[in-house]
Design an enzyme around this catalytic site. Structure first.
Site, mmCIF file in Angstrom:
data_model
loop_
_atom_site.group_PDB
_atom_site.id
_atom_site.type_symbol
_atom_site.label_atom_id
_atom_site.label_comp_id
_atom_site.label_asym_id
_atom_site.label_seq_id
_atom_site.Cartn_x
_atom_site.Cartn_y
_atom_site.Cartn_z
ATOM 1 N N ASP A 122 82.710 -22.879 8.736
ATOM 2 C CA ASP A 122 82.688 -21.595 9.440
ATOM 3 C C ASP A 122 81.425 -20.801 9.161
ATOM 4 O OD1 ASP A 122 85.033 -22.096 10.664
ATOM 5 O OD2 ASP A 122 86.242 -20.666 9.527
ATOM 6 N N ASN A 156 74.864 -6.009 -0.463
ATOM 7 C CA ASN A 156 76.001 -6.900 -0.702
ATOM 8 C C ASN A 156 75.677 -8.348 -0.351
ATOM 9 O OD1 ASN A 156 77.877 -5.311 -1.941
ATOM 10 N ND2 ASN A 156 79.189 -5.035 -0.153
ATOM 11 N N ASP A 210 82.441 2.474 -1.214
ATOM 12 C CA ASP A 210 81.327 1.534 -1.346
ATOM 13 C C ASP A 210 80.482 1.488 -0.087
ATOM 14 O OD1 ASP A 210 82.152 0.940 -3.878
ATOM 15 O OD2 ASP A 210 83.230 -0.878 -3.322
ATOM 16 N N GLY A 211 81.108 1.672 1.076
ATOM 17 C CA GLY A 211 80.352 1.682 2.319
ATOM 18 C C GLY A 211 79.334 2.805 2.372
#
Length: 520
Positions: free
Chosen positions: A394, A364, A275-276
């Site tokens: 966070d 993404n 996917d990267g």
């Protein structure tokens, strides 16, 4: 009898009574008003007046026809009333009953047949169909019953009804004035080449000997058997030419300006990796993206449906990739349109000037976190002009539906089909028990701002890279890009998506419940 005479054979002779002259005079006044409109001088500078005048002229015929229809109904209704009064006082024969039923059936207001697919041509969707309201029976007529007319309406795309040209008329359809969704939401999108592809771009995972060898074999096969022009990245071009001078025919780019014109030269993208690698290939295109055929040579493979099984068995791998590429190059195939986020960072010191000349595109997600700071992230979030919430925790994830199975999923967000048009709004470890993730429509614009009174700073990262620091007063603007990433499907969008969550995440995998019933 008000000027009406009922003959002995049951015929009804209708004549306009003196009491009806008021209706005729109003009709004459209306005709005079319509006739006066074309003679009225209208200044070209007043656009609203021109538009109103044109609309009145277009509706003149329809208004006259409708007025005539209501006049006919009024006369028939009065005739029925007079006929009923006469039959009550003098008795009613079978012939009179038949004529009464015939008159009652004529009281139904007729409708004008209009093609529901017709449009005004102004990038609007029009519905002019009028529903008829028929009498429930012919033996009984209610004088309080008025034939209903469904009000016509228009739908315009864009903010405040302005046409922005981003949508087409077939996104909704009309059936007798009712709105229904069109077929685009339940049909698999197919891509069919009008002419054979001529140029293919290869994007590969770096530092992998097996991927490098497979890339060289696929490039050689495409050139020799299909006479395809090949583009590769500068790094891959240098490696291939160094190994064998045979690969001198491959093309690449030398700078960012040449890379910006890739979409005008490349017909198809082939990625070899996970996917990267697909994310990296999408980042090379700031505008339109050619179709992507993603081969799974990574770990999970949510966006890489084409698997080369037993890739260490060279003969089998070669047979599989040749079959896949031959199908994509010569026959129609399904695609998944994966939306991208278009992001701008605006610094308070820049006086609302955009930080970069062009937007940052992500496939993404965009993540805003507290980084190394020990303070909670404090963010104010707006959807268009509406305040959403304050984030204390966070951080925050703004994700596409393709990225729903990435960081957003780990933070508690839902898994969403990649072709669902939406934006995911997912908090990271919020300091609140009621902060649940949201899914917003794709047409909104999100603004995340660090308040002036924030104790600390925040950092924004785009698809896991390109971190930017946000201080008090700085903001991040996110919206859906008009240029999606079309990825080829192995089967179809839904089948590929379900396969990825079953095989990649082992979704809902558990032992089956044992059967303790009696044996037949």
């Amino acid at each position: 009898m008000d000027g009406r005479r009922l003959d002995c054979d049951g015929r009804v002779n209708l004549s306009v009574a003196t009491s009806d002259q008021t209706l005729d005079s109003s009709m004459e006044s209306e005709r005079a008003a319509y006739a006066f409109l074309p003679q009225t001088p209208i200044k070209s500078t007043d656009a609203h007046l021109v538009e109103f005048s044109e609309a009145m002229r277009e509706g003149k015929a329809a208004a006259q026809a409708e007025a005539a229809e209501w006049k006919r109904k009024y006369e028939l209704e009065k005739a029925v009333k007079a006929h009923r009064h006469n039959t009550v006082t003098k008795g009613c024969s079978n012939c009179d009953k038949e004529k009464l039923e015939q008159l009652a059936s004529q009281l139904t207001l007729e409708t004008t047949s209009v093609d529901p697919t017709s449009c005004c041509g102004n990038h609007e969707i029009c519905s002019r169909q009028i529903l008829q309201d028929e009498c429930p029976g012919t033996n009984k007529i209610s004088h309080d019953k008025i034939a209903a007319r469904k009000a016509p309406f228009k739908l315009s795309w864009g903010c405040n009804g302005d046409n922005n040209g981003q949508h087409k008329h077939d996104f909704v359809s009309f059936e007798k004035g009712d709105i229904t969704t069109a077929e685009r939401s339940n049909k698999q999108i197919l891509l069919k080449w009008e002419s054979p592809p001529q140029t293919v771009l290869f994007v590969t995972k770096p530092n992998s000997n097996s991927v490098h060898a497979l890339c060289a074999e696929m490039v050689r096969w495409l050139k020799e058997h299909n006479n395809i022009n090949i583009f590769v990245e500068p790094r891959v071009s240098k490696e291939l030419v160094t190994e064998d001078s045979y690969f001198n025919f491959i093309q690449t780019w030398d700078n960012d300006e040449e890379m910006k014109t890739l979409h005008t030269k490349v017909d198809l993208i082939v990625t070899l990796g996970g996917d990267g690698t697909v994310l990296w290939a999408a980042s090379l295109f700031k505008g339109p993206v050619p179709p992507v055929v993603a081969f799974s040579l990574g770990s999970l493979g949510f966006m890489t449906p084409f698997c080369i099984l037993n890739r260490w068995c060279w003969n089998l791998a070669s047979e599989l990739y040749r079959e896949c590429l031959d199908h994509v190059l010569k026959r129609p195939f399904g695609i998944t349109l994966r939306s991208r986020l278009q992001c701008h960072v605006i610094y308070d010191s820049a006086k609302n000037e955009v930080d970069t000349e062009e937007p940052i595109l992500v496939l993404n997600e965009v993540t805003i976190d507290r980084g190394m700071s020990s303070y909670l992230t404090y963010l104010e979030c707006y959807c268009d002009s509406s305040f959403v919430t304050r984030v204390q925790g966070d951080g925050l994830i703004i994700s596409t539906t393709s990225g729903s199975t990435a960081y957003s999923l780990a933070a508690g967000g839902s898994m969403v089909h990649p072709q669902v048009p939406g934006i995911l709004f997912t908090p990271i470890c919020p300091h609140s028990l009621s902060f649940r993730p949201l899914i917003l429509p794709e047409y909104v614009t999100l603004r995340v701002q660090v308040p002036i009174n924030s104790r600390g700073q925040a950092w924004a990262s785009f698809d896991g890279k390109g971190r930017k620091q946000l201080g008090p007063g700085d903001a991040l603007i996110c919206s859906i890009s008009p240029w999606p990433v079309p990825t080829a499907c192995l089967v179809d969008s839904t089948t590929d998506f379900l396969r990825s969550i079953h095989e990649g995440l082992h979704w809902n995998l558990r032992k089956s419940q044992s059967f303790d019933g009696p044996v037949a």
